[in-house]
Design an enzyme around this catalytic site. Structure first.
Site, short mmCIF file in Angstrom:
data_model
loop_
_atom_site.label_atom_id
_atom_site.label_comp_id
_atom_site.label_asym_id
_atom_site.label_seq_id
_atom_site.Cartn_x
_atom_site.Cartn_y
_atom_site.Cartn_z
N ARG B 60 -28.41 3.24 -75.58
CA ARG B 60 -27.23 3.43 -74.73
C ARG B 60 -25.95 3.04 -75.47
NH1 ARG B 60 -28.08 3.36 -69.36
NH2 ARG B 60 -30.06 2.35 -69.81
N THR B 61 -25.96 1.85 -76.07
CA THR B 61 -24.77 1.36 -76.75
C THR B 61 -24.44 2.23 -77.96
OG1 THR B 61 -25.35 -0.88 -76.05
CG2 THR B 61 -23.74 -0.70 -77.80
N LYS B 89 -37.43 -3.72 -95.65
CA LYS B 89 -37.92 -3.97 -97.01
C LYS B 89 -37.48 -5.33 -97.50
CE LYS B 89 -37.67 0.96 -97.94
NZ LYS B 89 -36.48 1.83 -97.92
N ARG B 110 -25.47 -4.05 -84.45
CA ARG B 110 -26.30 -4.63 -83.40
C ARG B 110 -27.45 -5.32 -84.10
NH1 ARG B 110 -26.70 -4.30 -77.55
NH2 ARG B 110 -28.87 -4.70 -77.00
N HIS B 138 -21.09 -9.71 -77.08
CA HIS B 138 -21.13 -8.25 -76.98
C HIS B 138 -19.76 -7.84 -76.42
CE1 HIS B 138 -22.41 -4.26 -76.60
NE2 HIS B 138 -23.38 -4.37 -75.71
#
Ligand SMILES: [Zn+2]
Lengths: 152, 312
Positions: B60-61, B89, B110, B138
């Protein structure tokens, strides 16, 4: 004088007025013992004190500690005093001063903080209170109240 | 003036913004609404690139940011599958950011760990926008929440906002409360005692200028609230399922509860919802949570536009 329980030193640094039981933590913060270090170091624990009831004392011979380094101990011993000794005399005396920012030394108490991962950064804290010392992580904002428990 | 304040800067924490900065973002977002709806064409970000670095999935974000960039005429690149990324990795976040910030004009991060966005900011050569780091900040969610309240209700400082649900662990709500406090908004914190906002945070809010009261029962506050901001109560916070069901049920917003609400009261939710709001509420005049999700686009357009210095 009760002080005499701890031998005077000729040259070096005496850290006095450490809260009782914190002497070894102070040594830890000062990175003592260090590899290659030859100075004699004495830690006195639970020494009777007029002002404090009990206190700890640390003596480092033949070494004048760098004031910046010494300031770090204010994290765990905010009332400590530093005496630089030359030829048995107190040549300089000053109180520890907690800087506004602390880098390294302390680990963030938030296990999920990015500074506790394998990232190329030192921990960094804002000092939100000097006595008692309180730190706030500059990355995750966590407040560190038990600083002694978070020393690296 | 405030625009000067955001240009070339990162947005990691809602506290990075002054109150005039916040108001300016909301003003610009107002102007972005027609373009966000596709009714107006904007090309100010033409030739500009947004990198979306999603170390944990949040579709969504990410879509909201990509839509915002596209609506400004810019383009996005990035990843949202940590399994295929360099992080899998063993590359450090610092290195990933050092490299990817060479490819873009602004990056959105994020990450599952707190403080990750602050770290990314240190190693990035371009501004960083925090799209959520662990239980941390956020800020674009907060800005879109504030925008929704202003758009739907008017001056933010004049509302009585009830924050409902998990106020202890919910990051959305901490950040929103900090934002509301800047406007001097009246807040009622409605939560079970075990999930109430920590006391030092409540003190911080009062210190920042908010009027704050605590409550445990939704029924007590529903009649006087202008905004009901509902958050999810997570199962993991409870020792057993029985206890969870009991508590979660007490904080469900349904048509029966809203019958006691002001006619003009609105219900918001950061989504996704899991039973906190009964679907029967969706068709009432109170339901604004889908509108709120849409407002994520104009608000992120405003943020991108201001940070990139695109003008209006
Ligand atoms: Zn931290």
């Amino acid at each position: 004088m009760r002080e005499l329980k701890v031998q005077p030193i000729r040259n070096g640094t005496v850290i006095d007025h450490i809260a009782p039981g914190m002497a070894l933590k102070v040594l830890h913060v000062l990175r003592i013992p260090q590899e290659g270090m030859t100075s004699t170091v004495t830690a006195a624990i639970n020494v009777p004190s007029k002002e404090m009831g009990r206190k700890d004392i640390v003596k480092v011979e033949d070494r004048e500690l760098d004031p910046h380094e010494v300031d770090k101990i204010s994290l765990i011993a905010p009332r400590a005093s530093i005496n630089i000794i030359r030829e048995y005399e107190v040549a300089e005396k000053h109180l520890v001063h907690l800087p506004d920012m602390v880098e390294g030394i302390v680990r963030c108490s938030n296990p999920n903080c990015i500074t506790n991962q394998a990232e190329p950064v030192l921990s960094a804290f804002k000092v939100t209170s000097k006595d008692p010392p309180r730190l706030q992580c500059g990355y995750c904002d966590r407040l560190i109240t038990d600083i002694a428990a978070q020393l690296r | 003036m405030a625009q000067q304040g955001l240009r070339g800067k990162s947005l990691v924490h809602i506290q990075d913004l002054s109150l005039p900065d916040i108001e300016h973002v909301l003003d610009v977002a107002d102007k972005m609404v027609p373009a966000a709806e596709g009714k107006q064409r904007v090309t100010s970000a033409q030739g500009r690139l947004l990198a979306t670095l999603f170390f944990e999935p949040s579709t969504r974000t990410r879509l909201s940011f990509e839509a915002a960039m596209a609506r400004l005429g810019g383009q996005s690149l990035g990843f949202s599958e940590p399994k295929t990324s360099s992080a899998a990795k063993g590359e450090t976040l610092a290195d990933t950011v050092r490299v990817t910030s060479q490819y873009a004009d602004v990056i959105v991060v994020r990450h599952p760990q707190e403080g990750a966005a602050r770290l990314a900011q240190r190693f990035s050569r371009v501004p960083v926008i925090n799209a959520g780091d662990g239980a941390g900040q956020h800020p674009t969610q907060t800005l879109l929440d504030l925008f929704t309240i202003r758009r739907e209700k008017g001056p933010i400082g004049q509302q009585r906002v009830a924050l409902v649900g998990d106020l202890k662990y919910g990051r959305t709500v901490h950040s929103l409360a900090q934002g509301l406090a800047r406007f001097g908004t009246e807040m009622v914190l409605v939560a079970p005692p075990t999930l109430q906002m920590p006391r030092d945070q409540v003190e911080d809010l009062k210190h920042a200028g908010a009027r704050v009261t605590l409550a445990t029962r939704l029924e007590e506050v529903v009649g006087s609230a202008d905004v009901l901001y509902v958050t999810r109560i997570q199962k993991e916070r409870f020792p057993d399922l029985e206890e969870y069901r009991k508590v979660a049920g007490t904080y469900t917003v349904d048509a029966e509860l809203l019958a006691q609400a002001k006619r003009s009261a609105i219900v918001l939710h950061p989504l996704p919802r899991v039973g906190e709001i009964d679907p029967e509420v969706d068709s009432t005049q109170h339901a604004k949570y889908f509108q709120q999700a849409f407002y994520g686009v104009p608000v992120r357009m405003a943020i991108l536009s201001l940070i990139l210095g695109l003008g209006e």
